[in-house]
Design an enzyme around this catalytic site. Structure first.
Site, short mmCIF file in Angstrom:
data_model
loop_
_atom_site.label_atom_id
_atom_site.label_comp_id
_atom_site.label_asym_id
_atom_site.label_seq_id
_atom_site.Cartn_x
_atom_site.Cartn_y
_atom_site.Cartn_z
CG LEU A 164 32.12 33.46 39.72
CD1 LEU A 164 31.83 32.27 38.80
CD2 LEU A 164 30.82 34.21 40.04
N GLY A 165 34.87 34.33 43.75
CA GLY A 165 35.28 34.06 45.13
C GLY A 165 36.17 32.85 45.33
CB SER A 166 38.32 30.73 43.14
OG SER A 166 39.26 31.65 42.68
CG ASP B 144 34.98 38.25 47.85
OD1 ASP B 144 34.07 39.09 47.83
OD2 ASP B 144 35.74 38.05 46.89
N PRO C 109 36.71 28.81 38.38
CG PRO C 109 36.08 29.37 36.20
CD PRO C 109 35.52 28.99 37.54
O1 PMV Z 1 37.56 39.66 43.90
P1 PMV Z 1 36.12 39.57 43.58
O2 PMV Z 1 35.85 39.74 42.15
O3 PMV Z 1 35.54 38.34 44.14
O4 PMV Z 1 35.30 40.78 44.24
C1 PMV Z 1 35.73 41.52 45.31
C2 PMV Z 1 34.67 42.52 45.70
C3 PMV Z 1 35.19 43.95 45.87
O5 PMV Z 1 34.12 44.69 46.43
C4 PMV Z 1 35.57 44.54 44.52
C5 PMV Z 1 36.38 44.02 46.81
C6 PMV Z 1 36.06 43.68 48.24
O6 PMV Z 1 36.98 43.24 48.93
O7 PMV Z 1 34.93 43.88 48.71
#
Ligand code: PMV
Length: 319
Positions: free
Chosen positions: A101-103, A147, A96
């Site tokens: 979760l990196g979509s 990510d 989702p």
């Molecule tokens: O967007 P998300 O929830 O997959 O997480 C990003 C991770 C952060 O550390 C908050 C931002 C980043 O770019 O590292």
């Protein structure tokens, strides 16, 4: 002639160092067993992007598919002297959006690979991650790149901005529970909120950045020795720090409390930007399925993932 190219990339969980990584800490992330699939095929008409029931022309600025449009426009500008047939980029995702979760990273990585191959300008790993990073930046503002690296390389990685990403080999796989709270949120707003916290408490914040780095190395040791109790207790202490910077929510705290009703749960933390999104938990070995059954009754998008998982890969074209 190539008429369809298909690639996929996994989503990711962050085990340690989210947010602090934006401010220079080490972090640990892993690919998950849920993927985003991107295929590029020739069509008649204009270049377009489709996903489920949404479609958008590449040249339309309707606000849809910002990461994919950025990746596509950048690839087209690299391939500017090449004639190409009109194409359709079609996305199907097991993750989702807004779940932490990196979509968006996975879609950016898979799209960079599939489209460049389709256009006959295959890119190397570094070029794919650079383009995907630019795509992600259109959605997340000031991302660290963590990510993208996790989704592209798969497995388990240690990451720090401007340093080489290190892949960690695990002798024995580690299973973790992942639960989406159901609440979507915007990573860019949360990154900005944390930056304000840093301005307000610079010294305290810096101590947490340093502590996130040492926590990340402890996490790697715990994962390597498959010490689930230690992984769980590190999750618990990292969650306290994430709460202090203001990215947990009462709803995530309730979800974690709900999990702690099961004694097989050894520790849990939010994963990703927080503000909603997902949590991860370490579970006593052998009890993962029963805890999954328990949590799924309230949180339907829950699953057990195993580290490692494959990163970016080519898929057989479907049509
Ligand atoms: O967007 P998300 O929830 O997959 O997480 C990003 C991770 C952060 O550390 C908050 C931002 C980043 O770019 O590292």
């Amino acid at each position: 002639m190539i008429t369809e190219i298909r690639a996929s990339a996994p989503g990711k969980i962050i085990l340690s160092g989210e947010h602090f990584v934006v401010h220079g800490s080490y972090s640990v992330a892993a690919a998950i067993n849920k993927r985003v699939y991107v295929s590029v095929r020739e069509i008649n008409g204009k270049d377009q992007i489709v996903s489920n029931d949404i479609s958008s022309n590449l040249d339309s600025d309707d606000g849809s598919f910002p990461a994919v449009k950025s990746v596509t426009r950048n690839i087209l500008s690299i391939a500017r002297n090449r004639k190409h047939s009109p194409f359709e980029i079609s996305i199907s995702s097991e993750i989702p959006s807004g779940s932490g979760l990196g979509s968006s990273a996975a879609v950016s990585v898979a799209c960079s690979a599939a489209l460049s191959e389709f256009l006959g300008i295959p890119l190397n790993k570094e070029e794919i991650s650079n383009l995907a990073f630019k795509g992600e930046s259109t959605v997340h503002g000031n991302p660290s790149g963590l990510d993208i690296q996790a989704c592209q390389s798969g497995g388990l990685i240690v990451f720090k901005k401007s340093f080489e990403t290190r892949s960690i080999h695990l002798k024995d796989p580690v299973r973790l529970l992942v639960v989406f709270s159901g609440r979507k949120r915007s990573t860019s707003k949360l990154i900005a909120k944390v930056a304000d916290r840093r301005t307000e408490y610079p010294n305290q914040f810096q101590r947490l950045v340093d502590s996130a780095s040492s926590g990340s190395f402890e996490m790697v040791d715990a994962l390597k020795s498959r010490d689930l109790s230690k992984i769980g207790s590190l999750f618990t202490s990292l969650q306290v720090q994430l709460s202090w910077i203001g990215v947990s929510t009462p709803q995530l705290d309730d979800l974690i409390e709900f999990l702690y009703k099961k004694q097989e749960v050894l520790g849990a933390k939010l994963t990703g930007a927080g503000g909603g999104g997902s949590i991860i938990a370490a579970i006593k070995s052998g009890s993962e399925d029963s805890v999954l059954k328990y949590v799924s009754s309230q949180y339907p998008y829950s699953f057990v993932t195993e580290i490692p998982q494959e990163g970016l890969r080519w898929e057989k074209a479907t049509g």
